[in-house]
Design an enzyme around this catalytic site. Structure first.
Site, PDB file in Angstrom:
ATOM      1  N   GLY A  75       0.815  -1.213   0.000  1.00  0.00           N
ATOM      2  CA  GLY A  75       0.000   0.000   0.000  1.00  0.00           C
ATOM      3  C   GLY A  75       0.845   1.259   0.000  1.00  0.00           C
ATOM      4  O   GLY A  75       0.526   2.247  -0.672  1.00  0.00           O
ATOM      5  N   THR A  76       1.931   1.242   0.755  1.00  0.00           N
ATOM      6  CA  THR A  76       2.780   2.430   0.849  1.00  0.00           C
ATOM      7  C   THR A  76       3.338   2.792  -0.523  1.00  0.00           C
ATOM      8  O   THR A  76       3.297   3.962  -0.937  1.00  0.00           O
ATOM      9  CB  THR A  76       3.933   2.172   1.850  1.00  0.00           C
ATOM     10  OG1 THR A  76       3.359   1.882   3.124  1.00  0.00           O
ATOM     11  CG2 THR A  76       4.853   3.371   1.958  1.00  0.00           C
ATOM     12  N   ASN A 156      -8.146   3.877   8.561  1.00  0.00           N
ATOM     13  CA  ASN A 156      -7.598   2.697   9.229  1.00  0.00           C
ATOM     14  C   ASN A 156      -7.803   2.708  10.738  1.00  0.00           C
ATOM     15  O   ASN A 156      -7.851   1.658  11.360  1.00  0.00           O
ATOM     16  CB  ASN A 156      -6.103   2.550   8.905  1.00  0.00           C
ATOM     17  CG  ASN A 156      -5.339   3.844   9.044  1.00  0.00           C
ATOM     18  OD1 ASN A 156      -5.710   4.865   8.464  1.00  0.00           O
ATOM     19  ND2 ASN A 156      -4.273   3.827   9.815  1.00  0.00           N
ATOM     20  N   GLN A 184      -7.875  -0.009   3.330  1.00  0.00           N
ATOM     21  CA  GLN A 184      -8.703  -0.511   4.435  1.00  0.00           C
ATOM     22  C   GLN A 184     -10.148  -0.796   4.037  1.00  0.00           C
ATOM     23  O   GLN A 184     -10.943  -1.216   4.881  1.00  0.00           O
ATOM     24  CB  GLN A 184      -8.678   0.486   5.608  1.00  0.00           C
ATOM     25  CG  GLN A 184      -7.328   0.604   6.290  1.00  0.00           C
ATOM     26  CD  GLN A 184      -6.952  -0.630   7.120  1.00  0.00           C
ATOM     27  OE1 GLN A 184      -7.774  -1.520   7.373  1.00  0.00           O
ATOM     28  NE2 GLN A 184      -5.703  -0.684   7.564  1.00  0.00           N
ATOM     29  N   SER A 204      -3.561  -3.052  -0.714  1.00  0.00           N
ATOM     30  CA  SER A 204      -2.484  -3.796  -0.063  1.00  0.00           C
ATOM     31  C   SER A 204      -2.966  -5.203   0.234  1.00  0.00           C
ATOM     32  O   SER A 204      -4.044  -5.383   0.817  1.00  0.00           O
ATOM     33  CB  SER A 204      -2.092  -3.093   1.240  1.00  0.00           C
ATOM     34  OG  SER A 204      -1.140  -3.868   1.932  1.00  0.00           O
ATOM     35  N   HIS A 206      -1.834  -7.513   2.340  1.00  0.00           N
ATOM     36  CA  HIS A 206      -1.818  -8.059   3.704  1.00  0.00           C
ATOM     37  C   HIS A 206      -2.954  -7.549   4.586  1.00  0.00           C
ATOM     38  O   HIS A 206      -3.116  -7.978   5.716  1.00  0.00           O
ATOM     39  CB  HIS A 206      -0.440  -7.853   4.368  1.00  0.00           C
ATOM     40  CG  HIS A 206      -0.159  -6.468   4.880  1.00  0.00           C
ATOM     41  ND1 HIS A 206      -0.307  -6.123   6.203  1.00  0.00           N
ATOM     42  CD2 HIS A 206       0.278  -5.360   4.253  1.00  0.00           C
ATOM     43  CE1 HIS A 206       0.046  -4.858   6.370  1.00  0.00           C
ATOM     44  NE2 HIS A 206       0.404  -4.367   5.198  1.00  0.00           N
ATOM     45  N   THR A 242      11.790  -6.815 -10.995  1.00  0.00           N
ATOM     46  CA  THR A 242      11.226  -8.161 -11.129  1.00  0.00           C
ATOM     47  C   THR A 242      10.151  -8.365 -10.070  1.00  0.00           C
ATOM     48  O   THR A 242      10.373  -8.104  -8.892  1.00  0.00           O
ATOM     49  CB  THR A 242      12.342  -9.220 -10.991  1.00  0.00           C
ATOM     50  OG1 THR A 242      13.330  -8.933 -11.984  1.00  0.00           O
ATOM     51  CG2 THR A 242      11.804 -10.625 -11.176  1.00  0.00           C
ATOM     52  N   CYS A 330       4.027   4.116  17.648  1.00  0.00           N
ATOM     53  CA  CYS A 330       4.947   4.039  18.786  1.00  0.00           C
ATOM     54  C   CYS A 330       6.352   4.111  18.226  1.00  0.00           C
ATOM     55  O   CYS A 330       6.865   3.156  17.668  1.00  0.00           O
ATOM     56  CB  CYS A 330       4.754   2.739  19.534  1.00  0.00           C
ATOM     57  SG  CYS A 330       5.752   2.645  21.007  1.00  0.00           S
TER      58      CYS A 330
HETATM   59  C1  LIG Z   1      -4.930   3.233   4.997  1.00  0.00           C
HETATM   60  C2  LIG Z   1      -3.604   2.609   4.785  1.00  0.00           C
HETATM   61  N1  LIG Z   1      -2.853   2.996   3.743  1.00  0.00           N
HETATM   62  C3  LIG Z   1      -1.653   2.461   3.489  1.00  0.00           C
HETATM   63  C4  LIG Z   1      -1.126   1.485   4.317  1.00  0.00           C
HETATM   64  C5  LIG Z   1       0.230   0.933   4.003  1.00  0.00           C
HETATM   65  O1  LIG Z   1       0.142  -0.339   3.414  1.00  0.00           O
HETATM   66  P1  LIG Z   1       1.399  -1.322   3.416  1.00  0.00           P
HETATM   67  O2  LIG Z   1       1.554  -1.804   4.822  1.00  0.00           O
HETATM   68  O3  LIG Z   1       1.012  -2.420   2.469  1.00  0.00           O
HETATM   69  O4  LIG Z   1       2.570  -0.563   2.926  1.00  0.00           O
HETATM   70  C6  LIG Z   1      -1.865   1.058   5.419  1.00  0.00           C
HETATM   71  C7  LIG Z   1      -1.300   0.048   6.354  1.00  0.00           C
HETATM   72  O5  LIG Z   1      -1.213   0.265   7.536  1.00  0.00           O
HETATM   73  C8  LIG Z   1      -3.138   1.632   5.659  1.00  0.00           C
HETATM   74  O6  LIG Z   1      -3.880   1.265   6.696  1.00  0.00           O
END
Ligand SMILES: Cc1ncc(COP(=O)(O)O)c(C=O)c1O
Length: 392
Positions: A75-76, A156, A184, A204, A206, A242, A330
């Site tokens: 996601g990041t 989130n 989310q 994302s 996970h 890759t 944290c």
């Molecule tokens: C709203 C939101 N965006 C982005 C992310 C980041 O995703 P990733 O952990 O796959 O980089 C998160 C994860 O905590 C999230 O909750």
């Protein structure tokens, strides 16, 4: 596991356990699909076929065309690609302004900060105590040179669902692109890129029972974007490197499962969440839910506990085998109060006495029963300690 040793995981918004079929897919791909998906030979084409299958599954989950899905490391990276890629592509047009809500994830907020250091103007749209971003406030934040508006689909920390379609329309009126972070919401509520009317959407794996280190950015066909990772022509030259084939294969299975069970799981998880919430509010005096309760993803509740340090309660719960979250970062041993609760205008004590409970695939009635049974005693104990400490 017997009752007293049962561990309860209620932190699905942080990450989710993998569905068993996902584990199988990741293991099989790791073992059998080692070819480079860019290679023309059999080994490469087998890996590519697994990726194509995953691309179709992810596209189906969000009502998109597979060719518009770009796999990322999560996601990041998807948020970074959306904002940096669209911003850089917009630079020659003279657009130099970005808009996001104040309750975005750090992946968006810190990317905006980084772009601000490179000369971009940024505006954060405030929210009220509902935790819902108003399209009107977004309209007020827009300028003639706004390049991208970024508002998350679901938050989130408190789970609130944002009026993305309305906000996208407002952004488009001013010629800006609309990005939504659907990390989310995907897999929890229906997500349809066309109905949302966005240009960019981040996912994302996970967060929906898939593996870590895989995600995707949906890029609407025709959207002007520059890559942020330069290199080979992977992902139609939109993301070099890759591909992580096993994680992407697992992502595909997770997306397909999520799509097939979205209605039934939504109802099941919402019932558990609602019972948990009612049990906590009824069993522990001085508790309140943070944010709007109607427009929420089905799995999340964020509850404030008067006269309790959330961090202490989190640790006390962990000692009982119950995993929850404060939603606060944290870092280096200091608890930062939640920027989301702060942006909602809550006083300092409320930003530090709130816990997030987030449920999911393996959550059960027994989990809820255990939390509801344990919490009142823990809170009472912590409140007594505080009273003693301040001498009342
Ligand atoms: C709203 C939101 N965006 C982005 C992310 C980041 O995703 P990733 O952990 O796959 O980089 C998160 C994860 O905590 C999230 O909750």
């Amino acid at each position: 596991m017997n009752g007293s040793h049962m561990r309860v995981y209620l932190d699905y918004n942080a990450t989710t356990p993998l569905a068993p079929e996902v584990v199988d897919a990741v293991v099989a791909a790791t073992r059998d699909l080692f070819g480079n998906p860019s290679s023309v030979h059999h080994f490469g084409q087998q890996a590519k076929a697994a990726m194509d299958d995953a691309r179709t599954a992810v596209a189906t989950l969000i009502g998109a065309d597979p060719s518009e899905v770009v796999f990322t490391s999560g996601g990041t990276e998807a948020d970074n690609l959306a904002l940096r890629g669209a911003a850089e592509a917009a630079e020659p047009t003279g657009r130099r302004h970005l808009v996001a809500s104040a309750i975005e994830h750090e992946a968006v907020l810190n990317t905006l900060k980084a772009l601000a250091r490179r000369g971009w103007r940024t505006t954060l749209v405030p929210v009220d105590q509902s935790g819902i971003v108003s399209a009107e406030r977004v309209r007020e934040a827009l300028a003639d040179d706004t390049a991208v508006v970024s508002v998350m689909h679901a938050n989130n920390e408190i789970g609130t669902i944002q009026p993305i379609a309305e906000i996208a329309a407002v952004a488009h009126e001013r010629g800006a692109l609309m990005h939504t972070d659907a990390v989310q919401s995907a897999g929890k509520i229906p997500v349809d890129v066309r109905a949302l009317g966005v240009d960019l959407l981040a996912l994302s794996a996970h967060k929906l029972n898939g593996p870590k280190g895989a995600g995707a950015l949906w890029i609407k066909r025709g959207t002007r974007m520059l890559p942020i990772l330069t290199g080979g022509k992977h992902e139609r030259s939109r993301r070099a490197g890759t591909e992580n084939v096993p994680a992407i294969a697992g992502f595909g299975i997770a997306a397909r499962q999520a799509a097939s069970k979205i209605k039934t799981e939504g109802v099941r998880v919402a019932a558990l969440r609602d019972r948990l919430e009612a049990g906590v509010l009824g069993g522990v005096p001085g508790t309140t839910v943070n944010g709007a309760v109607d427009a929420r993803v089905p799995n999340t509740t964020n509850i404030s506990f008067d006269r309790v340090e959330a961090e202490s309660l989190l640790i006390a719960l962990d000692l009982e085998g119950i995993a929850v979250s404060t939603g606060s970062a944290c870092s280096s041993g200091t608890m930062e109060p939640s920027h989301v609760l702060r942006a909602m205008g809550f006083p300092a004590h409320r930003t530090q006495n709130s816990l997030r409970f987030s449920l999911g695939m393996f959550s059960t009635d027994a989990d809820v029963d255990r939390v509801v049974a344990v919490l009142p005693g823990l809170v009472e104990k912590l409140r007594k300690l505080t009273r003693k400490a301040v001498g009342i």
